[in-house]
Write an enzyme that holds these catalytic residues in place. Structure first.
Site, PDB file in Angstrom:
ATOM      1  N   ASP A  47       1.336  -2.327  -9.220  1.00  0.00           N
ATOM      2  CA  ASP A  47       1.892  -2.848 -10.464  1.00  0.00           C
ATOM      3  C   ASP A  47       1.087  -2.387 -11.674  1.00  0.00           C
ATOM      4  OD1 ASP A  47      -0.265  -4.297  -9.551  1.00  0.00           O
ATOM      5  OD2 ASP A  47       0.649  -6.268  -9.819  1.00  0.00           O
TER       6      ASP A  47
ATOM      7  N   THR B 106       3.583 -11.451  -8.173  1.00  0.00           N
ATOM      8  CA  THR B 106       4.321 -10.401  -7.460  1.00  0.00           C
ATOM      9  C   THR B 106       5.353 -10.959  -6.491  1.00  0.00           C
ATOM     10  OG1 THR B 106       2.456  -8.882  -7.713  1.00  0.00           O
ATOM     11  CG2 THR B 106       4.108  -8.322  -6.055  1.00  0.00           C
TER      12      THR B 106
ATOM     13  N   ASP C  97      -1.690  -4.477  -5.382  1.00  0.00           N
ATOM     14  CA  ASP C  97      -1.948  -5.088  -6.686  1.00  0.00           C
ATOM     15  C   ASP C  97      -3.280  -4.602  -7.254  1.00  0.00           C
ATOM     16  OD1 ASP C  97      -2.194  -6.758  -8.909  1.00  0.00           O
ATOM     17  OD2 ASP C  97      -1.368  -8.487  -7.860  1.00  0.00           O
TER      18      ASP C  97
ATOM     19  N   SER D  89       0.726  -8.548 -13.907  1.00  0.00           N
ATOM     20  CA  SER D  89       1.437  -8.433 -12.633  1.00  0.00           C
ATOM     21  C   SER D  89       2.864  -8.956 -12.722  1.00  0.00           C
ATOM     22  CB  SER D  89       0.678  -9.187 -11.536  1.00  0.00           C
ATOM     23  OG  SER D  89      -0.542  -8.553 -11.243  1.00  0.00           O
TER      24      SER D  89
ATOM     25  N   ASP E 131       2.321 -16.597  -6.480  1.00  0.00           N
ATOM     26  CA  ASP E 131       1.736 -15.731  -7.500  1.00  0.00           C
ATOM     27  C   ASP E 131       2.794 -14.749  -8.010  1.00  0.00           C
ATOM     28  OD1 ASP E 131      -0.287 -14.964  -9.162  1.00  0.00           O
ATOM     29  OD2 ASP E 131      -1.482 -13.936  -7.643  1.00  0.00           O
TER      30      ASP E 131
ATOM     31  N   HIS F  11      -6.884  -5.639 -16.818  1.00  0.00           N
ATOM     32  CA  HIS F  11      -6.069  -4.512 -16.372  1.00  0.00           C
ATOM     33  C   HIS F  11      -6.237  -3.334 -17.326  1.00  0.00           C
ATOM     34  CE1 HIS F  11      -3.082  -7.631 -14.462  1.00  0.00           C
ATOM     35  NE2 HIS F  11      -4.288  -7.653 -13.917  1.00  0.00           N
TER      36      HIS F  11
ATOM     37  N   ASP G 193      -6.657  -6.397  -6.457  1.00  0.00           N
ATOM     38  CA  ASP G 193      -6.676  -6.773  -7.872  1.00  0.00           C
ATOM     39  C   ASP G 193      -7.833  -7.716  -8.182  1.00  0.00           C
ATOM     40  OD1 ASP G 193      -5.385  -7.215 -10.578  1.00  0.00           O
ATOM     41  OD2 ASP G 193      -5.211  -9.240  -9.762  1.00  0.00           O
TER      42      ASP G 193
END
Length: 515
Positions: free
Chosen positions: A363, A183, A82, A130, A181, A459, A320
């Site tokens: 991702d 994912t 991630d 994500s 979460d 991101h 992440d």
């Protein structure tokens, strides 16, 4: 007579000319024909090559143009890093080489298994989150940011894990964050937005999932969404006890890694929320590699006598989070932990009696990380300094927690920064900034000394890498692809394309009122 002699001489000259020049003219004509044929052959070859390349890129064939079919019992391990972009890998590689005194060609497991790249945009933005990024993996479809295996029109899309479970595969999820979460959620639940974690928890154990239970093994954090409101550490808005509901459905439950049962279905939740960063992880908490090894052992044993193998998703979740915090010291250690988990998967695949393929990607990229930073108006220096990351003994997050309550005591702040982050030259202005600025300011203090740069706390739209343990088996993913191609490959490898369609139809019928 004279005329005859003249004609004879003339004929002789013509004959002589013919003898001298005729073959030359024929050779030239022959050469032109050969050159023309060669030109046509070259042109045809170029056209065939171009069409083959286009076919490989657009239609899921391998790099060699062959269409692949998979058969027989097999295992598939899908790994998600991630928020890890290519620069995260480069940064971690150089830091590890510096720390251990390694040669430049002593690289990460990741580097050895690189086969391609993935384009990450979602249906709603060039910069995905994500949820949409992982929905591309689970369903092979683009959706909007925040979507958990539902499409832009609100209809659910069947996931590869749901289909795999239906046809007989054992299934698993391993993460270092909340198991609810984005994912992990997309593989075993369907909700309009990722914030609906209390409902995701119920669907994951099969209590409210329209298809019943679709996961056999769960290891991770996020216990707070499984405990009723009023319980210490709970973050549910209601009094639903998801752990109790899971037990009624046959689940075994453990809150310590050592207590995880191999009897499926089995769930282990080792934190109320997310795991500590790897740089902060105490010895009594499992690493991603340890959970990975345990999960593979359990699923391999469970499928030993089955006609089908297993499908598991393993996520290096906190890469992440370190990117969001712009904390390079935390991130390189998260990447290393993920790399060690990947090594564990590769070792398992080599020893497994059942053919096992590992496919991995991210991702999205987080933070806009740069291995180089201009700190002054002067022409920039061409280097970054991994030693600054190596000096840090803990994350900026943990350091900020230690400073909290002592913001006005700059001598205390100086000692913490020096002892825990290895920064001994912070001036009074910097100390005042980090005392008030917390985690973000502390992370920047490290980044400036390492000369690493960041463009955002969110991101980015960068392409991310694709990895595999077997280039031949995963040849469909060689080169540059949409993230949805990764999802479609997963179900193709498992042989569940048609089952995904059936699952999707059933979900849409059963979830009409819900969605």
């Amino acid at each position: 007579m004279a005329a005859h002699r003249m004609r004879s001489r003339s004929g002789s000259r013509d004959e002589e000319d013919s003898l001298l020049s005729g073959p030359v003219r024929r050779d030239r004509r022959q050469r032109w024909r050969e050159l023309s044929l060669l030109a046509w052959a070259v042109a045809a070859t170029v056209i065939v090559v171009i069409l083959s390349v286009l076919n490989c890129q657009g239609h899921g064939h391998g790099a060699d143009g062959r269409k692949r079919e998979f058969s027989g019992k097999r295992n598939l391990v899908f790994m998600v890093s991630d928020g890890m972009g290519p620069t995260s890998v480069a940064l971690s590689r150089s830091w590890r080489q510096y720390r251990d005194g390694l040669a430049v060609d002593d690289v990460l497991e990741l580097d050895k298994l690189l086969i391609g790249q993935s384009r990450t945009r979602s249906n709603s933005s060039l910069v995905t989150d994500s949820a949409a990024g992982a929905t591309a993996f689970s369903c092979g479809e683009k959706s909007y940011n925040g979507a958990i295996s539902v499409l832009p029109d609100g209809r659910p899309c069947g996931s590869v894990m749901e289909a795999a479970k239906r046809v007989g595969y054992a299934t698993g999820l391993v993460v270092t964050t909340w198991i609810t979460d984005a994912t992990p959620a997309v593989f075993a639940s369907h909700v309009r937005t990722r914030e609906m974690q209390p409902e995701i928890a119920l669907q994951m154990v099969g209590a409210t999932h329209p298809l019943g239970r679709v996961v056999d093994l769960i290891l991770g954090g996020g216990r707070c969404f499984f405990e009723p409101n009023g319980t210490s550490g709970s973050c549910r808005p209601d009094d639903t006890d998801v752990i109790a509901a899971a037990r009624k459905l046959g689940w075994t439950y453990a809150d310590r890694f050592e207590a995880v049962s191999s009897k499926l279905p089995s769930i282990g939740l080792f934190e109320d929320g997310e795991f500590p960063y790897e740089i902060d992880r105490p010895d009594d908490k499992p690493s991603l590699a340890q959970m990975t090894k345990r999960a593979l052992e359990i699923l391999a044993k469970a499928t030993e006598k089955s006609d089908h193998g297993f499908f598991i998703m393993i996520e290096g979740s906190r890469i992440d989070h370190a990117g969001h915090a712009n904390d390079p010291a935390a991130q390189v250690r998260e990447v290393e932990a993920y790399d060690q988990a990947m090594s564990a998967v590769v070792d398992f695949a080599k020893k497994s009696k059942t053919p096992t393929l590992m496919v991995a990607t991210s991702d999205h990229e987080t933070g806009g990380l740069a291995a180089g930073r201009q700190l002054t108006a002067a022409y920039p220096e061409y280097h970054w300094l991994p030693e600054a990351l190596n000096k840090a003994k803990q994350s900026a997050y943990k350091t900020a927690n230690q400073i909290r309550g002592h913001e006005d005591d700059l001598e205390y702040v100086r000692k913490v920064v020096s002892n825990r982050l290895g920064i001994t030259d912070a001036n009074s202005t910097e100390l005042q900034t980090v005392a008030k600025g917390g985690q973000i300011a502390l992370a920047d203090l490290i980044s400036r000394r390492a000369q690493t740069g960041w463009t955002t706390h969110g991101h980015t739209g960068a392409d991310v890498n694709i990895y595999s343990s077997d280039l031949e088996l995963a040849a469909d993913l060689a080169g540059n692809h949409e993230n949805t191609d990764v999802g479609r490959f997963l179900r193709k490898f498992l042989g569940v394309d048609r089952e995904v369609e059936k699952v999707t139809a059933e979900l849409r019928e059963k979830m009409k009122k819900y969605l």
